[in-house]
Write a protein that holds these residues in place. Structure first.
Motif, PDB file in Angstrom:
ATOM      1  N   UNK A  50       0.664  -0.804  -0.274  1.00 34.26           N
ATOM      2  CA  UNK A  50       0.190   0.254   0.360  1.00 34.26           C
ATOM      3  C   UNK A  50       0.856   0.993  -0.296  1.00 34.26           C
ATOM      4  N   UNK A  51       0.599   2.082  -1.195  1.00 32.43           N
ATOM      5  CA  UNK A  51       1.561   3.535  -1.040  1.00 32.43           C
ATOM      6  C   UNK A  51       0.361   4.583  -0.472  1.00 32.43           C
ATOM      7  N   UNK A  52       0.728   5.897  -0.239  1.00 33.55           N
ATOM      8  CA  UNK A  52       0.164   6.999   0.464  1.00 33.55           C
ATOM      9  C   UNK A  52      -0.079   7.324  -1.460  1.00 33.55           C
ATOM     10  N   UNK A  53      -0.883   8.905  -1.532  1.00 38.84           N
ATOM     11  CA  UNK A  53      -1.254   9.448  -2.335  1.00 38.84           C
ATOM     12  C   UNK A  53      -0.257   9.392  -2.897  1.00 38.84           C
ATOM     13  N   UNK A  54       0.532  10.515  -1.895  1.00 44.16           N
ATOM     14  CA  UNK A  54       2.335  11.320  -1.919  1.00 44.16           C
ATOM     15  C   UNK A  54       3.198  10.301  -2.743  1.00 44.16           C
ATOM     16  N   UNK A  55       2.962   9.548  -2.468  1.00 38.48           N
ATOM     17  CA  UNK A  55       3.974   8.326  -3.414  1.00 38.48           C
ATOM     18  C   UNK A  55       3.423   7.991  -4.660  1.00 38.48           C
ATOM     19  N   UNK A  56       2.086   7.466  -4.163  1.00 39.02           N
ATOM     20  CA  UNK A  56       1.969   7.665  -5.508  1.00 39.02           C
ATOM     21  C   UNK A  56       1.977   8.407  -7.069  1.00 39.02           C
ATOM     22  N   UNK A  57       1.572   9.310  -6.180  1.00 37.60           N
ATOM     23  CA  UNK A  57       1.792  10.485  -7.284  1.00 37.60           C
ATOM     24  C   UNK A  57       3.452  10.864  -7.834  1.00 37.60           C
ATOM     25  N   UNK A  58       4.881  10.676  -6.788  1.00 37.63           N
ATOM     26  CA  UNK A  58       5.577  10.672  -6.711  1.00 37.63           C
ATOM     27  C   UNK A  58       6.179   9.480  -7.702  1.00 37.63           C
ATOM     28  N   UNK A  59       5.426   8.984  -7.857  1.00 36.59           N
ATOM     29  CA  UNK A  59       5.931   7.333  -8.728  1.00 36.59           C
ATOM     30  C   UNK A  59       5.186   7.926 -10.015  1.00 36.59           C
ATOM     31  N   UNK A  60       4.034   8.473  -9.909  1.00 36.08           N
ATOM     32  CA  UNK A  60       4.108   8.540 -11.208  1.00 36.08           C
ATOM     33  C   UNK A  60       5.034   8.955 -12.260  1.00 36.08           C
ATOM     34  N   UNK A  61       5.465  10.533 -11.798  1.00 36.18           N
ATOM     35  CA  UNK A  61       6.133  11.457 -12.057  1.00 36.18           C
ATOM     36  C   UNK A  61       6.920  10.455 -12.466  1.00 36.18           C
ATOM     37  N   UNK A  62       8.057   9.427 -11.402  1.00 35.41           N
ATOM     38  CA  UNK A  62       8.792   8.997 -11.814  1.00 35.41           C
ATOM     39  C   UNK A  62       9.340   8.021 -13.238  1.00 35.41           C
ATOM     40  N   UNK A  63       8.085   7.960 -13.414  1.00 34.19           N
ATOM     41  CA  UNK A  63       7.730   6.852 -14.511  1.00 34.19           C
ATOM     42  C   UNK A  63       7.425   7.857 -15.618  1.00 34.19           C
ATOM     43  N   UNK A  64       6.826   8.770 -15.429  1.00 31.24           N
ATOM     44  CA  UNK A  64       6.569   9.781 -17.015  1.00 31.24           C
ATOM     45  C   UNK A  64       8.214  10.515 -17.289  1.00 31.24           C
ATOM     46  N   UNK A  65       9.206  10.846 -16.061  1.00 31.84           N
ATOM     47  CA  UNK A  65      10.627  10.731 -16.475  1.00 31.84           C
ATOM     48  C   UNK A  65      11.271   9.662 -17.507  1.00 31.84           C
ATOM     49  N   UNK A  66      10.837   8.130 -16.455  1.00 34.78           N
ATOM     50  CA  UNK A  66      11.018   7.670 -17.274  1.00 34.78           C
ATOM     51  C   UNK A  66      11.285   7.032 -18.974  1.00 34.78           C
ATOM     52  N   UNK A  67      10.022   7.452 -19.272  1.00 30.03           N
ATOM     53  CA  UNK A  67       8.889   7.049 -20.582  1.00 30.03           C
ATOM     54  C   UNK A  67      10.061   8.442 -21.590  1.00 30.03           C
ATOM     55  N   UNK A  68       9.375   9.471 -20.925  1.00 35.52           N
ATOM     56  CA  UNK A  68      10.444  10.780 -21.641  1.00 35.52           C
ATOM     57  C   UNK A  68      11.966  10.476 -22.195  1.00 35.52           C
ATOM     58  N   UNK A  69      12.096   9.841 -20.844  1.00 30.15           N
ATOM     59  CA  UNK A  69      13.642  10.099 -21.500  1.00 30.15           C
ATOM     60  C   UNK A  69      14.525   8.755 -22.837  1.00 30.15           C
TER      61      UNK A  69
END
Ligand SMILES: [Zn+2]
Length: 180
Positions: A5-24
């Protein structure tokens, strides 16, 4: 297997990291990518909008593999044991760039172009957010609705490859109905 289970903040942080990975990854592979061949284009025509047919770029890797995101070790420490392993997947789509570990069959290309259409409608940040949420609530890769959508449309294509339907309409219906 359930994900931690992740907190909302962790989910948002992870989503941002995935978006950066995809873009790079998109930027990295774009340099060696090629448009669809005439034969691929003819097989996909009628299913996909011209934007996707003309704008998608393909890479077939010969002696290297796509690398997993460098934040994976952090996720292992949080207790994740079922992360998708990009190194062993047939192909991965980063925005409009499809990177494959094997020569494209029409079935494989179709599945990946559905992802291109999803990115086209959602954008990389929202695609990443929905992919992460789908992974967390769907108990892993198999339960991600963005994948379910691509697999089900791909199955229709492979059943009757000449029976055209609009992938853009199907994807936008899923978006409208909140199925992702
Ligand atoms: Zn997929």
């Amino acid at each position: 297997m359930a994900s931690p289970q992740l907190t909302l903040a962790q989910v948002q942080q992870l989503s941002g990291a995935v978006a950066e990975y995809i873009a790079s990854q998109r930027g990295f592979f774009l340099r060696t990518s090629l448009p669809l061949t005439l034969e691929q284009r003819e097989a996909m025509e009628g299913f996909f909008v011209p934007d996707v047919l003309d704008g998608s770029r393909l890479v077939v890797l010969q002696s290297s593999r796509v690398q997993n995101p460098d934040f994976y070790p952090q996720l292992w420490r949080l207790g994740f044991r079922n992360l998708p392993d990009f190194r062993t997947m047939a192909a991965i789509t980063f925005g409009d760039v499809v990177v494959s570990h094997q020569p494209f069959t029409h079935g494989l290309l179709f599945h990946e172009l559905v992802h291109v259409e999803q990115y086209r409608q959602l954008g990389i940040p929202q695609f990443s957010n929905l992919y992460v949420r789908g992974f967390l609530t769907g108990r892993g890769y198999e339960g991600i609705p963005l994948e379910g959508n691509a697999y089900s449309l791909g199955a229709s294509f492979e059943a009757i490859p000449r029976q055209r339907f609009s992938v853009a309409d199907e994807v936008s219906e899923w978006v409208r109905n909140g199925r992702f």
